[in-house]
Write a protein that holds these residues in place. Structure first.
Motif, mmCIF file in Angstrom:
data_model
loop_
_atom_site.group_PDB
_atom_site.id
_atom_site.type_symbol
_atom_site.label_atom_id
_atom_site.label_comp_id
_atom_site.label_asym_id
_atom_site.label_seq_id
_atom_site.Cartn_x
_atom_site.Cartn_y
_atom_site.Cartn_z
ATOM 1 N N ALA A 86 -8.077 2.326 11.769
ATOM 2 C CA ALA A 86 -8.300 3.780 11.742
ATOM 3 C C ALA A 86 -8.006 4.704 13.087
ATOM 4 C CB ALA A 86 -9.864 4.213 11.573
ATOM 5 N N ARG A 87 -8.351 3.696 14.389
ATOM 6 C CA ARG A 87 -8.123 4.345 16.139
ATOM 7 C C ARG A 87 -6.567 4.101 16.156
ATOM 8 N NH1 ARG A 87 -10.050 1.723 20.552
ATOM 9 N NH2 ARG A 87 -9.744 -0.095 19.425
ATOM 10 N N HIS A 88 -5.378 3.440 15.204
ATOM 11 C CA HIS A 88 -4.171 2.873 15.723
ATOM 12 C C HIS A 88 -3.121 4.063 14.852
ATOM 13 C CE1 HIS A 88 -5.062 -0.017 18.640
ATOM 14 N NE2 HIS A 88 -6.121 0.319 17.992
ATOM 15 N N ARG A 89 -4.016 4.697 14.146
ATOM 16 C CA ARG A 89 -2.723 5.336 13.065
ATOM 17 C C ARG A 89 -1.755 6.339 13.313
ATOM 18 N NH1 ARG A 89 -7.465 5.655 8.167
ATOM 19 N NH2 ARG A 89 -7.081 3.656 7.580
ATOM 20 N N ARG A 90 -1.013 6.769 13.061
ATOM 21 C CA ARG A 90 0.065 8.168 13.376
ATOM 22 C C ARG A 90 1.019 7.197 14.345
ATOM 23 N NH1 ARG A 90 0.204 12.458 9.124
ATOM 24 N NH2 ARG A 90 2.054 12.001 9.703
ATOM 25 N N ARG A 91 1.225 5.842 14.757
ATOM 26 C CA ARG A 91 1.734 5.140 15.278
ATOM 27 C C ARG A 91 2.811 4.821 14.728
ATOM 28 N NH1 ARG A 91 -2.820 3.715 19.662
ATOM 29 N NH2 ARG A 91 -4.218 4.947 19.244
ATOM 30 N N GLY A 92 3.316 4.868 13.561
ATOM 31 C CA GLY A 92 4.637 3.818 13.232
ATOM 32 C C GLY A 92 4.351 2.512 12.600
ATOM 33 N N HIS A 93 2.670 2.167 12.644
ATOM 34 C CA HIS A 93 2.458 0.907 12.644
ATOM 35 C C HIS A 93 2.646 -0.072 10.610
ATOM 36 C CE1 HIS A 93 1.393 0.339 16.316
ATOM 37 N NE2 HIS A 93 0.206 0.570 16.732
ATOM 38 N N ALA A 94 2.675 1.004 9.888
ATOM 39 C CA ALA A 94 2.713 1.091 8.527
ATOM 40 C C ALA A 94 4.354 1.138 8.737
ATOM 41 C CB ALA A 94 1.436 2.147 7.697
ATOM 42 N N ALA A 123 -1.703 10.120 2.116
ATOM 43 C CA ALA A 123 -0.795 9.746 3.251
ATOM 44 C C ALA A 123 0.060 8.324 2.895
ATOM 45 C CB ALA A 123 -2.109 9.159 4.138
ATOM 46 N N ALA A 124 -0.706 7.908 1.941
ATOM 47 C CA ALA A 124 0.214 6.399 1.484
ATOM 48 C C ALA A 124 1.264 6.998 0.592
ATOM 49 C CB ALA A 124 -0.867 5.617 1.086
ATOM 50 N N ILE A 125 1.189 7.942 -0.322
ATOM 51 C CA ILE A 125 2.166 8.160 -0.421
ATOM 52 C C ILE A 125 3.112 8.579 0.022
ATOM 53 C CG2 ILE A 125 2.754 9.949 -2.513
ATOM 54 C CD1 ILE A 125 0.370 9.429 -4.209
ATOM 55 N N ALA A 126 3.002 9.532 0.985
ATOM 56 C CA ALA A 126 4.074 9.994 2.191
ATOM 57 C C ALA A 126 5.244 8.761 2.113
ATOM 58 C CB ALA A 126 3.365 10.967 2.805
ATOM 59 N N LEU A 127 3.863 7.974 2.824
ATOM 60 C CA LEU A 127 4.088 6.635 3.732
ATOM 61 C C LEU A 127 5.624 6.226 2.872
ATOM 62 C CD1 LEU A 127 4.318 4.401 5.697
ATOM 63 C CD2 LEU A 127 2.784 3.403 4.408
ATOM 64 N N TYR A 128 5.309 5.411 1.798
ATOM 65 C CA TYR A 128 5.881 5.157 0.985
ATOM 66 C C TYR A 128 7.425 5.709 0.052
ATOM 67 C CZ TYR A 128 2.057 2.309 0.274
ATOM 68 O OH TYR A 128 0.828 1.151 0.344
ATOM 69 N N GLU A 129 6.829 7.221 0.160
ATOM 70 C CA GLU A 129 8.534 8.314 -0.301
ATOM 71 C C GLU A 129 9.241 8.406 0.827
ATOM 72 O OE1 GLU A 129 7.116 11.241 -3.062
ATOM 73 O OE2 GLU A 129 6.591 12.035 -1.640
ATOM 74 N N ARG A 130 8.895 8.175 2.199
ATOM 75 C CA ARG A 130 10.084 7.863 2.956
ATOM 76 C C ARG A 130 10.327 6.463 3.132
ATOM 77 N NH1 ARG A 130 8.218 10.043 8.923
ATOM 78 N NH2 ARG A 130 9.951 9.236 9.262
ATOM 79 N N ALA A 134 9.637 5.286 -5.717
ATOM 80 C CA ALA A 134 9.352 6.197 -6.342
ATOM 81 C C ALA A 134 8.171 6.218 -7.412
ATOM 82 C CB ALA A 134 10.754 7.095 -7.543
ATOM 83 N N VAL A 135 7.454 7.216 -8.089
ATOM 84 C CA VAL A 135 6.980 6.836 -9.452
ATOM 85 C C VAL A 135 7.595 6.073 -10.741
ATOM 86 C CG1 VAL A 135 4.618 7.593 -10.455
ATOM 87 C CG2 VAL A 135 4.973 8.000 -7.702
ATOM 88 N N ILE A 136 7.658 5.503 -10.668
ATOM 89 C CA ILE A 136 7.910 4.653 -12.385
ATOM 90 C C ILE A 136 6.739 4.456 -13.364
ATOM 91 C CG2 ILE A 136 9.870 4.126 -11.385
ATOM 92 C CD1 ILE A 136 7.819 1.518 -11.811
ATOM 93 N N ALA A 137 5.412 5.027 -13.435
ATOM 94 C CA ALA A 137 4.614 4.544 -14.124
ATOM 95 C C ALA A 137 3.052 5.170 -13.908
ATOM 96 C CB ALA A 137 4.742 3.248 -15.122
ATOM 97 N N MET A 152 4.543 2.509 -8.147
ATOM 98 C CA MET A 152 6.238 3.168 -7.207
ATOM 99 C C MET A 152 6.912 1.655 -7.097
ATOM 100 S SD MET A 152 4.207 5.671 -4.581
ATOM 101 C CE MET A 152 6.168 6.795 -4.238
ATOM 102 N N THR A 153 7.638 1.801 -7.283
ATOM 103 C CA THR A 153 9.245 1.397 -6.597
ATOM 104 C C THR A 153 10.556 1.730 -6.322
ATOM 105 O OG1 THR A 153 10.423 -0.598 -7.884
ATOM 106 C CG2 THR A 153 10.465 1.103 -9.070
ATOM 107 N N ALA A 154 10.824 0.515 -5.350
ATOM 108 C CA ALA A 154 12.598 0.764 -4.009
ATOM 109 C C ALA A 154 13.187 -0.214 -4.746
ATOM 110 C CB ALA A 154 11.400 1.306 -2.792
ATOM 111 N N LYS A 155 14.312 0.339 -4.841
ATOM 112 C CA LYS A 155 15.630 -0.636 -5.366
ATOM 113 C C LYS A 155 15.568 -0.673 -3.895
ATOM 114 C CE LYS A 155 16.326 -0.135 -9.892
ATOM 115 N NZ LYS A 155 14.853 -0.331 -10.155
#
Ligand SMILES: CC(C)(COP(=O)(O)OP(=O)(O)OC[C@H]1O[C@@H](n2cnc3c(N)ncnc32)[C@H](O)[C@@H]1OP(=O)(O)O)[C@@H](O)C(=O)NCCC(=O)NCCS
Length: 157
Positions: A86-94, A123-130, A134-137, A152-155
């Motif tokens: 939690a203390r290290h979020r929004r620093r690009g680690h994920a 938060a997680a969905i925004a990360l993955y969309e970046r 995309a949502v497939i099911a 969600m899947t990414a080709k």
């Protein structure tokens, strides 16, 4: 003989495989990040599985501050868990971890990366969309508390 000055310690975060020595930190990260966290033993089992990979962001002097657990399934990579302390979020680690996952998928000639996420986890969905996920099911009532999961899947290729 004059002694040479030691190089300064590397303090830049880097992605590396998680080892048994990191497990207390990763278990603590699970605990603070998920309502149904993996216990330390379950994480230790992940490290033993030939099809699993656990990568962490090592941020000296804090140690592992973020991690991703993934499975290699045929020509897909399944992301099981990703979390940042939690203390290290929004620093690009994920972001660094997701990039490493996609790089690994590319090197292994996988077709896609797949994961499940709660629709409420903006938060997680925004990360993955970046990363082009995309949502497939939808998997109805996938989580213990009855919430659905978005698949969600990414080709990769
Ligand atoms: C989701 C999570 C892993 C993101 O980790 P993080 O290290 O903070 O993420 P990053 O700093 O790399 O963020 C990358 C991008 O993701 C998006 N993002 C991350 N956190 C966000 C938030 N709270 N709100 C909106 N977008 C967010 C943004 O697009 C962000 O880019 P930006 O900072 O340039 O705007 C973290 O919030 C977490 O551990 N949550 C609890 C566990 C969890 O829900 N895991 C996902 C399970 S599916």
């Amino acid at each position: 003989m004059a002694s040479e000055a030691l190089p300064p310690p590397c303090v830049a975060p880097r992605v590396r495989p998680v080892t048994l020595e990191d497990l207390d930190q990763v278990a603590a990260l699970e605990l603070e990040s998920f309502s149904n966290p993996f216990a330390r033993d379950a994480l230790a089992s992940e490290l033993q599985r030939s099809w699993a990979r656990v990568l962490g962001v090592d941020a000296p002097p804090h140690g592992i501050v973020a991690f991703v657990d993934l499975w290699l399934v045929a020509d897909e990579v399944h992301v099981i868990n990703v979390a940042t302390a939690a203390r290290h979020r929004r620093r690009g680690h994920a972001r660094a971890l997701l990039q490493a996952v996609l790089d690994m998928a590319r090197v292994r000639r996988c077709a896609s990366v797949l994961l499940e996420v709660r629709p409420s986890n903006r938060a997680a969905i925004a990360l993955y969309e970046r990363f082009g996920f995309a949502v497939i099911a939808t998997r109805p009532r996938y989580y213990d508390d009855g919430e659905d999961a978005l698949v969600m899947t990414a080709k990769v290729r």
